[in-house]
Design an enzyme around this catalytic site. Structure first.
Site, short mmCIF file in Angstrom:
data_model
loop_
_atom_site.label_atom_id
_atom_site.label_comp_id
_atom_site.label_asym_id
_atom_site.label_seq_id
_atom_site.Cartn_x
_atom_site.Cartn_y
_atom_site.Cartn_z
N GLU A 181 38.32 38.00 37.26
CA GLU A 181 39.48 37.94 36.35
C GLU A 181 40.19 39.30 36.24
O GLU A 181 40.57 39.72 35.15
CB GLU A 181 39.03 37.45 34.96
CG GLU A 181 38.48 36.04 34.98
CD GLU A 181 37.95 35.58 33.64
OE1 GLU A 181 38.26 34.46 33.23
OE2 GLU A 181 37.20 36.35 32.99
N GLU A 213 36.62 28.20 37.22
CA GLU A 213 36.02 28.03 35.89
C GLU A 213 36.75 26.91 35.17
O GLU A 213 37.84 27.12 34.63
CB GLU A 213 36.09 29.32 35.07
CG GLU A 213 35.20 30.42 35.58
CD GLU A 213 35.15 31.63 34.64
OE1 GLU A 213 35.64 31.52 33.49
OE2 GLU A 213 34.63 32.68 35.07
#
Length: 642
Positions: A203, A277
């Site tokens: 991320e 995710e």
């Protein structure tokens, strides 16, 4: 059998029978070991996972990643196989896991890959059960884990710039990757192992402080022998800045938005689409409610993702537990950080203790449609037990326990826990730090917002109050002569996500003032409550029976849990207690706090043994003298994820 016939000429009937039995048992064991191994393990491997068209391929054939996250470091090793078998029985074909740098390198240059941290054993187990692996080695992992998995000793450098190409950071990453990646390389698909892809950082689009950082991490993997498909992982906004050339970009989300999928397609046309995710639930914070993501909201999204021929990874499939002091903190959109709770149940398909949930069964029905053969039979439930309550037998004052800590450190000014000269000059990472100084007057104590994160304040060992982010002033009562002011400061967990990672030093991070005068001349005790310290406490003769003396706070409290049969999982309940930490047979189960939402602590059966089990509780302020047990968890009042 011809060999047996020849040998049999020289063996008695009993000996021949034993030999036949050994051969039969060996054949059964060999079959049990090989029957669950993936067919691809036995075939010649020519081409691993590829992303050259709109669908993944493995060995040149279309491949649909049906993944789930289970972090080895959040699950007792004795239960790894149980959790992975339940994953496979749900219809998933791929395991994803992070790698926590701060656990594997607790001190600079000191590496730990044993017991709960035996990553290679975890990878071998996944392979033996027919699961592929997507490895997410960081170095930053987020994961609601202290400092996003980065070691706190990095913060000893006052100029540290985490997740950048700052030399102090890249040198440390290189050292860690030298040890980690050499363990990982043999487990890649091309070497006969289960790893089909490796994620580059995590991320980074939400951090994005250095354009050269992601290429550095990618090259750090490639130069050490990583040869499988590379991926990155970001939310919709992060996709704009989180990618790196040569790695497939994947997306993270919970609520389905067709525009997000369209955007991923636009920036990366003619490539496979994957939700790295898909958030199956959410985390909880102390003082908040317990978050749930209803199955009826989740199922249509998963179904839609699969209908679009996208690959998916459930984060989490099984969350497990933030044992010890490893839970992180959340600060995005908040005036001050809020600490994560101990459980990482996450409202995932498989519960904290490995139970099937409604989500699990509904997902199994969905995933079964993507398999030509029937799914494997569900593994049995783990038995649990609500043991009888136990009473506290003896206690030990915190002030007495100080003699069992490392030597106190004297400093004119406050020093953050990371900068203390302890743990071979790696500083203190977790737990509590006690700061003491002498005062000669009453008045107003002002923390100047330099307490990280919460301090119990005492004058001559008498409790005065709590200083934290909200309360930054306390009245110090009148008293004659010199008195000792003590501040017991707790690191409640470092922020694991957002742009404030460089600011996560704990303890006293600056001056505190009495009547606007900065305090000086501190004696500082490190109370990281490592197993060695807890074991030293248990062996001392300084414990006092509750019959002899009323307990003083803060302090340690001991009880014995007698288990008369095979130990089972259980949950500890402490309704008459305030805030503290629980240890079972020297293992740190984690923090409890009456403000909730979490009201129980998970106790894995394999961490107990027949006979007496030592329960030690560190409690800050109150106790009813009883430890209770339950066969089910209590995560508090719930609220739907928004």
């Amino acid at each position: 059998m011809a060999i047996l016939s020849m040998v049999g000429l020289r063996l008695s009937l009993k000996q021949r029978y034993c030999l036949l039995l050994c051969v039969a048992v060996g054949a059964i064991l060999a079959y049990r070991y090989t029957r669950n191994r993936p067919e691809v393990v036995r075939m010649k491997r020519a081409e691993g996972l590829r992303a050259n068209s709109s669908q993944f391929t493995l060995e040149g054939k279309p491949f649909h990643i049906l993944g789930g996250s289970i972090h080895y470091f959040r699950v007792p090793r004795a239960y790894w196989e149980d959790r992975l078998l339940k994953m496979k029985a749900c219809g998933l074909n791929t395991l994803t896991t992070y790698v926590p740098w701060n656990m594997h390198e607790p001190e600079r240059g000191v590496f730990n890959f044993e017991d709960l941290l035996d990553l290679e054993a975890y990878l071998r187990l996944a392979a033996s059960l027919g699961l592929w692996v997507i490895l997410r080695p960081g170095p930053y992992i987020c994961a609601e884990w202290d400092l996003g998995g980065l070691p706190s000793w990095l913060l000893r450098d006052k100029n540290m710039k985490l997740r950048t190409t700052y030399p102090g950071f890249t040198d440390a990453v290189n050292s860690f990757f030298n040890h980690l990646i050499e363990k990982v390389v043999p487990h890649q698909y091309s070497k006969g192992g289960p790893i089909i892809a490796v994620q580059v950082e995590n991320e980074y689009g939400s951090y994005a402080k250095d354009d050269e950082y992601m290429p550095f991490i990618k090259e750090s993997l490639l130069s050490r022998g990583i040869s499988e498909l590379l991926l990155t992982s970001d939310n919709k906004e992060g996709l704009k800045l989180g990618g790196v050339k040569g790695a497939l970009e994947t997306i993270n989300f919970q609520k389905f938005n067709p525009k997000d999928i369209k955007y991923l397609d636009e920036i990366q046309p003619h490539k496979p689409k994957m939700v790295m995710e898909y958030w199956s639930g959410w985390f909880d914070l102390w003082g908040d409610l317990h978050h749930v993501y209803p199955a009826e909201d989740m199922l249509p999204v998963v179904t839609e993702i699969l209908k679009l021929n996208m690959s998916i990874n459930l984060y989490m499939f099984h969350g497990g537990t933030n044992f010890g002091f490893m839970s992180g903190a959340f600060a995005v959109g908040m005036p001050s950080p809020k600490a994560m709770v101990t459980n990482y149940d996450y409202d995932a398909p498989l519960s904290e203790a490995g139970d099937y949930t409604t989500k699990y069964h509904l997902l199994r029905n969905v995933f079964s449609q993507y398999h030509a053969q029937p799914l494997t039979v569900l593994p049995p439930h783990q038995d649990r037990r609500a043991y009888q309550p136990v009473s506290i037998q003896q206690h030990l004052s915190l002030w007495v326990s100080l003699q069992f800590t490392d030597k106190a450190f004297k400093s004119e000014r406050p020093v953050s826990m990371e900068n203390l000269p302890v743990n071979n000059n790696n500083g203190q990472s977790y737990g509590y730090t006690l700061y003491e100084t002498t005062i000669t007057s009453e008045g107003t104590l002002n923390s100047k917002n330099n307490i990280r994160d919460r301090a119990l304040v005492y004058v001559d060992k008498h409790f005065v109050g709590v200083l934290d982010y909200k309360t930054q002033e306390l009245a110090v009562p009148y008293g004659k002569g010199k008195r000792t002011l003590s501040l017991l400061v707790e690191n409640c967990g470092r922020v694991n996500y957002g742009k404030t990672l460089d600011e996560q030093r704990k303890g006293l991070v600056g001056d505190i003032e009495l009547n606007k005068n900065p305090l000086r001349d501190f004696v500082i005790h490190s109370l990281d409550m490592k197993p060695g310290f807890v074991n030293r406490l248990e062996g001392t003769g300084h414990w006092i029976s509750l019959r002899q003396q009323r307990p003083s706070f803060p302090g340690f409290f001991q009880a014995k849990l007698y288990v008369n049969s095979s130990p089972k999982d259980t949950f500890i309940k402490l309704p008459g207690w305030g805030k503290g930490v629980v240890f079972i047979n020297g293992r740190n189960l984690g923090r409890y706090w009456s403000i909730g939402p979490q009201q129980t602590l998970y106790v894995p059966g394999p961490w107990l043994h027949r006979g007496n089990n030592q329960v030690t509780v560190f409690e800050e302020q109150e106790t009813d003298g009883r430890i209770q047990f339950s066969s089910s968890p209590d995560y508090g009042m719930s609220v739907d994820v928004q």
